[in-house]
Each structure stands twice: as C-alpha cells, then as structure tokens.
Write a protein that holds these residues in place. Structure first.
Motif, PDB file in Angstrom:
ATOM      1  N   LYS A  35       5.208   6.570   5.290  1.00 19.00           N
ATOM      2  CA  LYS A  35       5.779   5.262   4.960  1.00 19.00           C
ATOM      3  C   LYS A  35       4.735   4.386   4.252  1.00 19.00           C
ATOM      4  CE  LYS A  35       8.723   1.888   7.167  1.00 19.00           C
ATOM      5  NZ  LYS A  35       9.328   1.463   8.405  1.00 19.00           N
ATOM      6  N   ILE A  36       3.533   4.344   4.780  1.00 18.48           N
ATOM      7  CA  ILE A  36       2.460   3.541   4.185  1.00 18.48           C
ATOM      8  C   ILE A  36       2.165   4.031   2.773  1.00 18.48           C
ATOM      9  CG2 ILE A  36      -0.013   3.046   4.314  1.00 18.48           C
ATOM     10  CD1 ILE A  36       0.330   2.984   7.395  1.00 18.48           C
ATOM     11  N   TYR A  37       2.056   5.339   2.600  1.00 17.69           N
ATOM     12  CA  TYR A  37       1.754   5.907   1.297  1.00 17.69           C
ATOM     13  C   TYR A  37       2.849   5.565   0.285  1.00 17.69           C
ATOM     14  CZ  TYR A  37       0.097   9.188  -2.190  1.00 17.69           C
ATOM     15  OH  TYR A  37      -0.382   9.734  -3.345  1.00 17.69           O
ATOM     16  N   THR A  38       4.090   5.685   0.683  1.00 18.19           N
ATOM     17  CA  THR A  38       5.221   5.402  -0.198  1.00 18.19           C
ATOM     18  C   THR A  38       5.255   3.933  -0.597  1.00 18.19           C
ATOM     19  OG1 THR A  38       6.517   7.204   0.748  1.00 18.19           O
ATOM     20  CG2 THR A  38       7.748   5.475  -0.394  1.00 18.19           C
ATOM     21  N   VAL A  39       5.097   3.042   0.377  1.00 18.79           N
ATOM     22  CA  VAL A  39       5.118   1.610   0.090  1.00 18.79           C
ATOM     23  C   VAL A  39       3.974   1.230  -0.841  1.00 18.79           C
ATOM     24  CG1 VAL A  39       4.828  -0.688   1.104  1.00 18.79           C
ATOM     25  CG2 VAL A  39       6.375   0.955   2.170  1.00 18.79           C
ATOM     26  N   CYS A  40       2.790   1.733  -0.585  1.00 22.57           N
ATOM     27  CA  CYS A  40       1.642   1.433  -1.446  1.00 22.57           C
ATOM     28  C   CYS A  40       1.894   1.927  -2.869  1.00 22.57           C
ATOM     29  CB  CYS A  40       0.368   2.062  -0.888  1.00 22.57           C
ATOM     30  SG  CYS A  40      -0.271   1.237   0.578  1.00 22.57           S
ATOM     31  N   SER A  41       2.403   3.125  -3.003  1.00 26.33           N
ATOM     32  CA  SER A  41       2.681   3.686  -4.325  1.00 26.33           C
ATOM     33  C   SER A  41       3.693   2.844  -5.088  1.00 26.33           C
ATOM     34  CB  SER A  41       3.199   5.123  -4.198  1.00 26.33           C
ATOM     35  OG  SER A  41       2.205   5.956  -3.650  1.00 26.33           O
ATOM     36  N   LYS A  42       4.742   2.404  -4.407  1.00 30.36           N
ATOM     37  CA  LYS A  42       5.762   1.566  -5.051  1.00 30.36           C
ATOM     38  C   LYS A  42       5.198   0.210  -5.462  1.00 30.36           C
ATOM     39  CE  LYS A  42       9.830   3.600  -2.899  1.00 30.36           C
ATOM     40  NZ  LYS A  42      10.962   3.381  -1.984  1.00 30.36           N
ATOM     41  N   LYS A  43       4.401  -0.398  -4.597  1.00 33.69           N
ATOM     42  CA  LYS A  43       3.807  -1.703  -4.905  1.00 33.69           C
ATOM     43  C   LYS A  43       2.868  -1.600  -6.106  1.00 33.69           C
ATOM     44  CE  LYS A  43       5.265  -4.379  -1.448  1.00 33.69           C
ATOM     45  NZ  LYS A  43       5.968  -5.625  -1.606  1.00 33.69           N
ATOM     46  N   TYR A  94       2.456  -5.769   7.457  1.00 31.57           N
ATOM     47  CA  TYR A  94       3.861  -6.156   7.568  1.00 31.57           C
ATOM     48  C   TYR A  94       4.691  -5.624   6.407  1.00 31.57           C
ATOM     49  CZ  TYR A  94       2.620  -9.408  11.289  1.00 31.57           C
ATOM     50  OH  TYR A  94       2.166  -9.951  12.453  1.00 31.57           O
ATOM     51  N   ALA A  95       4.057  -5.262   5.294  1.00 27.15           N
ATOM     52  CA  ALA A  95       4.773  -4.749   4.121  1.00 27.15           C
ATOM     53  C   ALA A  95       5.492  -3.431   4.426  1.00 27.15           C
ATOM     54  CB  ALA A  95       3.801  -4.550   2.964  1.00 27.15           C
ATOM     55  N   PHE A  96       5.109  -2.769   5.496  1.00 24.41           N
ATOM     56  CA  PHE A  96       5.682  -1.472   5.821  1.00 24.41           C
ATOM     57  C   PHE A  96       6.915  -1.572   6.709  1.00 24.41           C
ATOM     58  CE2 PHE A  96       0.950  -0.982   5.703  1.00 24.41           C
ATOM     59  CZ  PHE A  96       0.900  -0.617   4.375  1.00 24.41           C
ATOM     60  N   PHE A  97       7.344  -2.799   6.988  1.00 27.23           N
ATOM     61  CA  PHE A  97       8.456  -3.005   7.905  1.00 27.23           C
ATOM     62  C   PHE A  97       9.451  -4.013   7.351  1.00 27.23           C
ATOM     63  CE2 PHE A  97       4.740  -1.702  10.225  1.00 27.23           C
ATOM     64  CZ  PHE A  97       5.232  -0.662  10.981  1.00 27.23           C
ATOM     65  N   ALA A  98      10.693  -3.886   7.771  1.00 27.94           N
ATOM     66  CA  ALA A  98      11.733  -4.846   7.410  1.00 27.94           C
ATOM     67  C   ALA A  98      11.469  -6.152   8.155  1.00 27.94           C
ATOM     68  CB  ALA A  98      13.103  -4.291   7.788  1.00 27.94           C
ATOM     69  N   ASN A  99      12.094  -7.208   7.712  1.00 29.63           N
ATOM     70  CA  ASN A  99      11.932  -8.498   8.388  1.00 29.63           C
ATOM     71  C   ASN A  99      12.395  -8.438   9.836  1.00 29.63           C
ATOM     72  OD1 ASN A  99      10.807  -9.749   6.195  1.00 29.63           O
ATOM     73  ND2 ASN A  99      12.761 -10.512   5.436  1.00 29.63           N
ATOM     74  N   LYS A 100      13.326  -7.573  10.120  1.00 31.05           N
ATOM     75  CA  LYS A 100      13.803  -7.390  11.492  1.00 31.05           C
ATOM     76  C   LYS A 100      12.915  -6.348  12.175  1.00 31.05           C
ATOM     77  CE  LYS A 100      17.846  -6.093  14.135  1.00 31.05           C
ATOM     78  NZ  LYS A 100      19.187  -5.525  14.091  1.00 31.05           N
ATOM     79  N   ASN A 101      12.346  -6.701  13.293  1.00 34.01           N
ATOM     80  CA  ASN A 101      11.455  -5.795  14.020  1.00 34.01           C
ATOM     81  C   ASN A 101      12.300  -4.789  14.802  1.00 34.01           C
ATOM     82  OD1 ASN A 101       9.409  -4.545  15.325  1.00 34.01           O
ATOM     83  ND2 ASN A 101       8.801  -6.286  16.549  1.00 34.01           N
ATOM     84  N   ASP A 102      12.701  -3.719  14.115  1.00 31.86           N
ATOM     85  CA  ASP A 102      13.573  -2.735  14.745  1.00 31.86           C
ATOM     86  C   ASP A 102      12.814  -1.545  15.339  1.00 31.86           C
ATOM     87  OD1 ASP A 102      12.799  -1.685  12.337  1.00 31.86           O
ATOM     88  OD2 ASP A 102      14.815  -1.243  11.611  1.00 31.86           O
ATOM     89  N   ASP A 103      11.502  -1.518  15.168  1.00 34.76           N
ATOM     90  CA  ASP A 103      10.694  -0.445  15.753  1.00 34.76           C
ATOM     91  C   ASP A 103       9.343  -1.011  16.204  1.00 34.76           C
ATOM     92  OD1 ASP A 103       9.400   1.877  16.488  1.00 34.76           O
ATOM     93  OD2 ASP A 103      10.084   3.020  14.747  1.00 34.76           O
ATOM     94  N   PRO A 104       9.321  -1.732  17.326  1.00 43.68           N
ATOM     95  CA  PRO A 104       8.092  -2.392  17.763  1.00 43.68           C
ATOM     96  C   PRO A 104       6.937  -1.427  18.028  1.00 43.68           C
ATOM     97  CG  PRO A 104       9.808  -2.606  19.430  1.00 43.68           C
ATOM     98  CD  PRO A 104      10.430  -1.986  18.231  1.00 43.68           C
ATOM     99  N   THR A 146      -2.479  -1.745  15.084  1.00 42.13           N
ATOM    100  CA  THR A 146      -3.690  -1.211  15.723  1.00 42.13           C
ATOM    101  C   THR A 146      -4.566  -0.502  14.706  1.00 42.13           C
ATOM    102  OG1 THR A 146      -2.551  -0.989  17.839  1.00 42.13           O
ATOM    103  CG2 THR A 146      -4.538   0.336  17.535  1.00 42.13           C
ATOM    104  N   TRP A 147      -3.965   0.327  13.861  1.00 44.59           N
ATOM    105  CA  TRP A 147      -4.714   1.044  12.826  1.00 44.59           C
ATOM    106  C   TRP A 147      -5.376   0.051  11.871  1.00 44.59           C
ATOM    107  CZ3 TRP A 147      -4.273   1.384   7.455  1.00 44.59           C
ATOM    108  CH2 TRP A 147      -4.979   2.432   6.849  1.00 44.59           C
ATOM    109  N   TRP A 148      -4.624  -0.975  11.468  1.00 45.10           N
ATOM    110  CA  TRP A 148      -5.092  -1.948  10.471  1.00 45.10           C
ATOM    111  C   TRP A 148      -6.157  -2.884  11.048  1.00 45.10           C
ATOM    112  CZ3 TRP A 148      -2.593  -2.500   5.538  1.00 45.10           C
ATOM    113  CH2 TRP A 148      -2.994  -3.609   4.795  1.00 45.10           C
ATOM    114  N   ILE A 149      -5.861  -3.468  12.202  1.00 47.31           N
ATOM    115  CA  ILE A 149      -6.709  -4.530  12.755  1.00 47.31           C
ATOM    116  C   ILE A 149      -7.816  -3.981  13.656  1.00 47.31           C
ATOM    117  CG2 ILE A 149      -6.719  -6.589  14.226  1.00 47.31           C
ATOM    118  CD1 ILE A 149      -3.740  -6.985  13.319  1.00 47.31           C
ATOM    119  N   HIS A 150      -7.444  -3.182  14.615  1.00 44.84           N
ATOM    120  CA  HIS A 150      -8.412  -2.729  15.612  1.00 44.84           C
ATOM    121  C   HIS A 150      -9.284  -1.575  15.094  1.00 44.84           C
ATOM    122  CE1 HIS A 150     -10.111  -2.142  19.567  1.00 44.84           C
ATOM    123  NE2 HIS A 150      -9.802  -0.862  19.488  1.00 44.84           N
ATOM    124  N   THR A 151      -8.643  -0.545  14.568  1.00 46.67           N
ATOM    125  CA  THR A 151      -9.377   0.644  14.155  1.00 46.67           C
ATOM    126  C   THR A 151     -10.250   0.393  12.930  1.00 46.67           C
ATOM    127  OG1 THR A 151      -7.612   2.036  15.033  1.00 46.67           O
ATOM    128  CG2 THR A 151      -9.157   3.078  13.508  1.00 46.67           C
TER     129      THR A 151
END
Length: 72
Positions: free
Chosen positions: A8-16, A29-39, A47-52
C-alpha cells in the motif's frame, strides 16, 4: 511490517510521485482513507514512521518509497 502495508505504501508513493513529481511530500496518513476503518494497520504505519524511523510529519514520497524498496 506486514506485506499488505508495504504494498500500500509503495503504491501510494508511486502514484503521488507520478502525479506531483519527485519533491512531493506526504505523511503516514496518506496511506489511509479519512475514515479510520483499520486502526491496527494505522497504528502499524504510525509505529514504523514515528517510533522505528523517527521521521518528520512530512517526508518526500521518494524517500519513503526507497525505504520500502530497501526493506527498512
């Protein structure tokens, strides 16, 4: 990080990048819809972005795409 999120991250980055050029920045947040349907997936990305990797709020999509390609 599970493969579903990596893909998902790879696809979104490529499209952007294709739409806005190499200097386009995004947040996890770019990898998710405005509705948090998969917390759990959202927390995994946060965690990957901020902590890791301790990334800033906005990072160039090209940088994120290279991190995914290099299995970071």
């Amino acid at each position: 990080m599970r493969q579903e999120l990596r893909d998902k991250i790879y696809t979104v980055c490529s499209k952007k990048i294709a739409a806005k050029g190499d200097n386009v920045g995004l947040s996890f947040y770019a990898f998710f819809a405005n509705k948090n349907d998969d917390p759990e997936l959202l927390m995994e990305a946060a965690t990957w972005w901020i902590h890791t990797h301790q990334l800033d709020h906005f990072v160039k999509a090209q940088t994120i795409k290279m991190m995914i390609e290099n299995d970071m």
